[in-house]
Scaffold this motif. Structure first.
Motif, PDB file in Angstrom:
ATOM      1  N   GLU A   1       5.117   6.104  -5.750  1.00 55.12           N
ATOM      2  CA  GLU A   1       4.286   6.016  -6.953  1.00 55.12           C
ATOM      3  C   GLU A   1       5.181   5.607  -8.111  1.00 55.12           C
ATOM      4  OE1 GLU A   1       0.912   8.689  -9.243  1.00 55.12           O
ATOM      5  OE2 GLU A   1       2.753   9.683  -8.593  1.00 55.12           O
ATOM      6  N   GLY A   2       4.800   4.561  -8.830  1.00 53.61           N
ATOM      7  CA  GLY A   2       5.626   4.077  -9.923  1.00 53.61           C
ATOM      8  C   GLY A   2       6.041   2.634  -9.697  1.00 53.61           C
TER       9      GLY A   2
ATOM     10  N   GLY B   1       0.793  -1.222   0.000  1.00 61.82           N
ATOM     11  CA  GLY B   1       0.000   0.000   0.000  1.00 61.82           C
ATOM     12  C   GLY B   1       0.825   1.271   0.000  1.00 61.82           C
ATOM     13  N   LYS B   2       2.110   1.165   0.330  1.00 64.12           N
ATOM     14  CA  LYS B   2       2.984   2.344   0.383  1.00 64.12           C
ATOM     15  C   LYS B   2       3.758   2.568  -0.918  1.00 64.12           C
ATOM     16  CE  LYS B   2       3.717   1.750   5.360  1.00 64.12           C
ATOM     17  NZ  LYS B   2       4.721   1.502   6.426  1.00 64.12           N
ATOM     18  N   GLY B   3       3.631   1.662  -1.878  1.00 60.07           N
ATOM     19  CA  GLY B   3       4.366   1.783  -3.130  1.00 60.07           C
ATOM     20  C   GLY B   3       5.092   0.502  -3.466  1.00 60.07           C
TER      21      GLY B   3
ATOM     22  N   VAL C   1      20.316  -5.945 -11.126  1.00 57.52           N
ATOM     23  CA  VAL C   1      20.049  -4.521 -11.353  1.00 57.52           C
ATOM     24  C   VAL C   1      18.660  -4.150 -10.847  1.00 57.52           C
ATOM     25  CG1 VAL C   1      19.893  -2.670 -13.063  1.00 57.52           C
ATOM     26  CG2 VAL C   1      21.518  -4.537 -13.415  1.00 57.52           C
ATOM     27  N   LEU C   2      18.569  -2.995 -10.197  1.00 55.00           N
ATOM     28  CA  LEU C   2      17.291  -2.399  -9.799  1.00 55.00           C
ATOM     29  C   LEU C   2      17.169  -1.048 -10.506  1.00 55.00           C
ATOM     30  CD1 LEU C   2      17.599  -2.787  -5.893  1.00 55.00           C
ATOM     31  CD2 LEU C   2      16.858  -4.516  -7.550  1.00 55.00           C
ATOM     32  N   VAL C   3      15.981  -0.742 -10.999  1.00 53.73           N
ATOM     33  CA  VAL C   3      15.726   0.558 -11.628  1.00 53.73           C
ATOM     34  C   VAL C   3      14.417   1.111 -11.094  1.00 53.73           C
ATOM     35  CG1 VAL C   3      15.106   1.731 -13.780  1.00 53.73           C
ATOM     36  CG2 VAL C   3      17.059   0.178 -13.735  1.00 53.73           C
ATOM     37  N   ALA C   4      14.469   2.314 -10.526  1.00 53.08           N
ATOM     38  CA  ALA C   4      13.282   2.964  -9.955  1.00 53.08           C
ATOM     39  C   ALA C   4      12.753   4.019 -10.908  1.00 53.08           C
ATOM     40  CB  ALA C   4      13.629   3.590  -8.605  1.00 53.08           C
ATOM     41  N   LEU C   5      11.511   3.846 -11.339  1.00 50.34           N
ATOM     42  CA  LEU C   5      10.809   4.837 -12.150  1.00 50.34           C
ATOM     43  C   LEU C   5       9.694   5.410 -11.301  1.00 50.34           C
ATOM     44  CD1 LEU C   5      10.605   2.911 -15.531  1.00 50.34           C
ATOM     45  CD2 LEU C   5      11.762   5.108 -15.199  1.00 50.34           C
ATOM     46  N   GLU C   6       9.765   6.687 -11.010  1.00 53.90           N
ATOM     47  CA  GLU C   6       8.793   7.307 -10.118  1.00 53.90           C
ATOM     48  C   GLU C   6       7.845   8.196 -10.910  1.00 53.90           C
ATOM     49  OE1 GLU C   6       8.840   8.655  -5.537  1.00 53.90           O
ATOM     50  OE2 GLU C   6      10.574   9.203  -6.744  1.00 53.90           O
ATOM     51  N   GLY C   7       6.558   8.053 -10.626  1.00 54.72           N
ATOM     52  CA  GLY C   7       5.555   8.866 -11.300  1.00 54.72           C
ATOM     53  C   GLY C   7       4.356   8.033 -11.695  1.00 54.72           C
TER      54      GLY C   7
ATOM     55  N   LEU D   1       5.224   0.577 -17.317  1.00 56.92           N
ATOM     56  CA  LEU D   1       6.361   1.113 -16.570  1.00 56.92           C
ATOM     57  C   LEU D   1       7.338   0.011 -16.181  1.00 56.92           C
ATOM     58  CD1 LEU D   1       4.781   3.754 -14.148  1.00 56.92           C
ATOM     59  CD2 LEU D   1       6.046   4.170 -16.253  1.00 56.92           C
ATOM     60  N   ARG D   2       6.789  -1.133 -15.796  1.00 57.84           N
ATOM     61  CA  ARG D   2       7.660  -2.232 -15.381  1.00 57.84           C
ATOM     62  C   ARG D   2       8.493  -2.734 -16.561  1.00 57.84           C
ATOM     63  NH1 ARG D   2       6.656  -3.716 -10.755  1.00 57.84           N
ATOM     64  NH2 ARG D   2       4.405  -3.474 -10.894  1.00 57.84           N
ATOM     65  N   GLU D   3       7.895  -2.784 -17.743  1.00 57.44           N
ATOM     66  CA  GLU D   3       8.632  -3.216 -18.930  1.00 57.44           C
ATOM     67  C   GLU D   3       9.699  -2.187 -19.302  1.00 57.44           C
ATOM     68  OE1 GLU D   3       9.995  -5.447 -22.059  1.00 57.44           O
ATOM     69  OE2 GLU D   3       8.794  -5.988 -20.305  1.00 57.44           O
ATOM     70  N   LEU D   4       9.360  -0.909 -19.204  1.00 57.94           N
ATOM     71  CA  LEU D   4      10.340   0.153 -19.459  1.00 57.94           C
ATOM     72  C   LEU D   4      11.499   0.040 -18.473  1.00 57.94           C
ATOM     73  CD1 LEU D   4      11.326   2.806 -20.763  1.00 57.94           C
ATOM     74  CD2 LEU D   4       9.838   4.029 -19.129  1.00 57.94           C
TER      75      LEU D   4
END
Length: 313
Positions: free
Chosen positions: A151-152, A70-72, A171-177, A184-187
Motif C-alpha cells: 500500500e503506497g 494488484g499487489k502494490g 534513487v528509489l523511495v518507498a512510502l508505505e501507507g 504520495l508519488r510527488e512527495l
C-alpha cells in the motif's frame, strides 16, 4: 613497506584535496593504504574533501524502472558499467540498461538478475557477453536493488539523466501507507531528489552500520588529540560530534534540502496529516551512484610514457 608511487599520491590528492607532500606523508605513514591515508588526513584536520573519499569514478549507467499491479508497487535500480563514457552514450548500451532494470522488478538480487531470461534461451549474462564482443569494451552488470510496498508508492528519480530512466545516480523511495497516489508519488520524488543530493547512509539511526560509527569515532578522537583537547574532555567532545554525524547521515533526521526547517521525518509526518493518513511512513530508500567503490586503475600519463621510452626517469 609498499611502494609509494606518483600515481598513488596523485589519486590521494584528487580524492582528499590535500597538498602533494602531505599526501605522500599520509601514504608513508599508512604503508600505501589509500583508505587509511584518507582517515589519517582527516584526523590531522587536513582533508578538504572527506565526503568524496568513497566516490571513485567509473563509467556506465544507472537505470530505474517501476510498475504498479494488484499487489502494490515495485521499483528497481541497476548499475551497468563500461570502460568509457563514450559507450554509455551508445543507444544499444542504454537500451540494455533499461531492459535489465525492467527485469530487476522481478528479481531480488544481482546474482538472480544475471541468470534471468531476456528471451527464450538468452540470459542477461549472455547479453552482456555479446555486447562485450560487439562493442569491444569490458562491461559488468554490477549492482541491483528493489523496493516494494503493498500500500503506497515507490517513487523513482534519476539525476543527470541521459535519456528517460537512465543516468549517473538512481534513487528509489518507498512510502508505505494510505493516501492519494499522485500526492504520495510527488512527495516520494522530492525525497528521492533529497537522497540524490545528500547520500544518506541509513534510513533510521538504528539501521546505521556500527562499523561506520566506530570508524568516525576513531577519526574524531585522533583529530581531538591532534588539536590538543584535554584528555578528560575528548570522549564527551567526540560523543557530541558522533550525534551530529548520525543526524548528518541518517535520512529520517536530515534537514529537507527544499525546506531545511523540517527534517525528512517531520516532512513525512506533516504530509500524512495533510493527506489524512494515519499510517504513512518512509519504508526504505535505495541510492545507486555510478562507480561507487570501483577501483580506478590508471596507467602512467603520456609524458611519462614518452620519457620512459626515451630512457628518462
Amino acid at each position: 613497506m609498499a611502494e609509494i608511487t606518483a600515481a598513488l599520491v596523485k589519486e590521494l590528492r584528487e580524492r582528499s584535496g590535500v597538498g602533494m607532500m602531505d599526501c605522500k606523508k599520509a601514504l608513508v605513514e599508512n604503508d600505501g593504504n589509500i583508505e587509511a591515508a584518507i582517515d589519517w588526513l582527516r584526523a590531522k584536520g587536513l582533508s578538504k574533501a572527506a565526503k568524496k573519499a568513497d566516490r571513485v569514478a567509473a563509467e556506465g549507467l544507472v537505470a530505474v524502472a517501476s510498475k504498479e499491479d494488484g499487489k502494490g508497487e515495485v521499483a528497481a535500480a541497476i548499475e551497468f558499467n563500461a570502460e568509457t563514457d563514450f559507450v554509455a552514450r551508445n543507444e544499444l548500451f542504454q537500451n540494455a540498461a533499461k531492459s535489465f532494470a525492467q527485469l530487476g522488478l522481478e528479481h531480488h538480487s544481482v546474482e538472480a538478475l544475471h541468470g534471468a531470461e531476456l528471451e527464450a534461451g538468452k540470459t542477461v549474462q549472455d547479453e552482456v557477453t555479446n555486447m562485450i564482443a560487439t562493442i569491444g569494451e569490458n562491461m559488468q552488470l554490477r549492482r541491483a536493488a528493489r523496493l516494494s510496498v503493498s500500500e503506497g508508492v515507490v517513487s523513482t528519480y534519476v539525476h543527470n539523466a541521459v535519456s528517460p530512466g537512465v543516468g549517473r545516480i538512481g534513487v528509489l523511495v518507498a512510502l508505505e501507507g494510505e493516501g492519494d497516489k499522485t500526492a504520495l508519488r510527488e512527495l516520494g520524488r522530492k525525497i528521492a531528489m533529497h537522497v540524490a543530493a545528500t547520500a544518506p547512509l541509513s534510513l533510521n539511526t538504528d539501521d546505521l552500520d556500527p562499523a561506520a560509527i566506530e570508524k568516525e569515532r576513531t577519526v574524531l578522537t585522533e583529530k581531538a588529540k591532534e588539536e590538543g583537547r584535554p584528555e578528560a574532555m575528548i570522549a564527551k567532545i567526540v560523543e557530541g560530534q558522533i550525534n551530529k554525524f548520525q543526524k548528518d547521515v541518517v535520512l529520517s533526521k536530515q534537514p529537507f534540502v527544499m525546506d531545511p526547517d523540517v527534517t525528512i521525518e517531520q516532512l513525512v509526518a506533516n504530509s500524512a496529516k495533510e493527506l489524512g493518513s494515519s499510517n504513512l511512513h518512509l519504508a526504505g530508500f535505495v541510492r545507486l551512484a555510478l562507480g561507487e567503490g570501483v577501483e580506478k586503475v590508471e596507467g602512467p600519463d603520456f609524458a611519462s610514457e614518452v620519457a620512459s621510452m626515451m630512457g628518462g626517469n
